[in-house]
Design a protein around this motif. Structure first.
Motif, PDB file in Angstrom:
ATOM      1  N   GLY A 140      -1.145  11.241  -7.934  1.00  0.00           N
ATOM      2  CA  GLY A 140      -2.167  10.199  -7.985  1.00  0.00           C
ATOM      3  C   GLY A 140      -2.993  10.267  -9.251  1.00  0.00           C
ATOM      4  N   ASP A 172      -6.045   9.113  -0.884  1.00  0.00           N
ATOM      5  CA  ASP A 172      -5.007   9.000  -1.910  1.00  0.00           C
ATOM      6  C   ASP A 172      -4.127   7.778  -1.689  1.00  0.00           C
ATOM      7  N   THR A 173      -4.687   6.749  -1.066  1.00  0.00           N
ATOM      8  CA  THR A 173      -3.951   5.510  -0.827  1.00  0.00           C
ATOM      9  C   THR A 173      -4.278   4.493  -1.913  1.00  0.00           C
ATOM     10  N   TYR A 174      -3.234   3.861  -2.417  1.00  0.00           N
ATOM     11  CA  TYR A 174      -3.379   2.808  -3.420  1.00  0.00           C
ATOM     12  C   TYR A 174      -2.946   1.494  -2.791  1.00  0.00           C
ATOM     13  N   TYR A 175      -3.513   0.399  -3.288  1.00  0.00           N
ATOM     14  CA  TYR A 175      -3.232  -0.939  -2.785  1.00  0.00           C
ATOM     15  C   TYR A 175      -2.890  -1.802  -3.998  1.00  0.00           C
ATOM     16  N   SER A 190       0.878  -1.173   0.000  1.00  0.00           N
ATOM     17  CA  SER A 190       0.000   0.000   0.000  1.00  0.00           C
ATOM     18  C   SER A 190       0.910   1.216   0.000  1.00  0.00           C
ATOM     19  N   LYS A 222      -7.983   1.116  -5.016  1.00  0.00           N
ATOM     20  CA  LYS A 222      -7.996   2.453  -4.418  1.00  0.00           C
ATOM     21  C   LYS A 222      -9.335   2.672  -3.749  1.00  0.00           C
ATOM     22  N   ARG A 228      -3.160   7.322 -11.901  1.00  0.00           N
ATOM     23  CA  ARG A 228      -4.483   6.774 -12.216  1.00  0.00           C
ATOM     24  C   ARG A 228      -4.726   6.729 -13.726  1.00  0.00           C
ATOM     25  N   ALA A 252     -10.283  -0.826  -0.242  1.00  0.00           N
ATOM     26  CA  ALA A 252     -10.293  -0.676  -1.703  1.00  0.00           C
ATOM     27  C   ALA A 252     -11.719  -0.874  -2.216  1.00  0.00           C
ATOM     28  N   ILE A 276      -4.375  -3.248  -8.869  1.00  0.00           N
ATOM     29  CA  ILE A 276      -4.187  -2.016  -8.110  1.00  0.00           C
ATOM     30  C   ILE A 276      -5.551  -1.535  -7.659  1.00  0.00           C
TER      31      ILE A 276
END
Length: 183
Positions: free
Chosen positions: A96, A151-154, A88, A146, A100, A122, A144
């Motif tokens: 971001g 603004d966190t991505y996994y 993460s 979100k 994206r 997510a 991926i």
């Protein structure tokens, strides 16, 4: 008191103690695993920024080319034996938005479920096919995820060391990714 009555009374008193000891042992074992004292094969690490990850750190052997250089608050989980990788990370709003735009292929419900199993926050997901430079020229499938609120991505990898030409990689793409086109 008769001997039978004494044995029965002792058994009734010991039974709750035995249950308690069994539960205590299970709880202690789980606590040791979670705290990292017992090795379950998973490596967990945190880095404040991408540039803080040492070149010789094992996480680099799992990061794809598209992993953002501006990533912050990086938490990763790797299990080499089980061949899984989750990470993460946060990106500032402008970064971001750029990241994206690179995520073209939406994940299927199963793809979202894959990333949601590790990261319950997510609520949308994409697929990306890329190489991991440290692992050679083979391509890997990344999911991926979100959460639209932050603004966190996994990210996780559903590929293993099979080559792109392997039928299983195509089947995984079809299962987890909404597009039938790999490239």
């Amino acid at each position: 008191m008769s001997n039978e009555f004494s044995v029965c009374l002792i058994n009734k008193m010991l039974l709750p103690v035995c249950y308690f000891l069994i539960l205590l042992a299970i709880f202690s074992y789980l606590t040791l695993i979670v705290s990292g004292v017992l090795d379950n094969g998973t490596t967990n690490s945190y880095f404040a920024t991408r540039s803080e990850i040492p070149e010789d750190d094992g996480v680099n052997s799992w990061l794809p080319l598209f992993f953002p250089v501006d990533a912050e608050d990086i938490n990763y989980f790797i299990n080499v034996e089980a061949h899984f990788f989750y990470v993460s990370f946060d990106l500032e709003k402008n970064e971001g938005e750029k990241f994206r735009k690179e995520l073209i292929t939406k994940a299927t419900t199963e793809g979202l479920g894959f990333i949601h199993a590790k990261y319950t926050k997510a609520d949308r997901a994409w697929c990306k096919l890329d190489v991991i430079p440290e692992q050679g020229p083979e391509k890997h499938i990344f999911i991926i995820g979100k959460n639209k609120e932050n603004d966190t991505y996994y990210m996780g990898s559903i590929s293993d060391k099979r080559e792109l030409s392997n039928t299983n990689l195509y089947e995984s793409w079809a299962k987890y990714c909404a597009s039938s086109i790999l490239f």
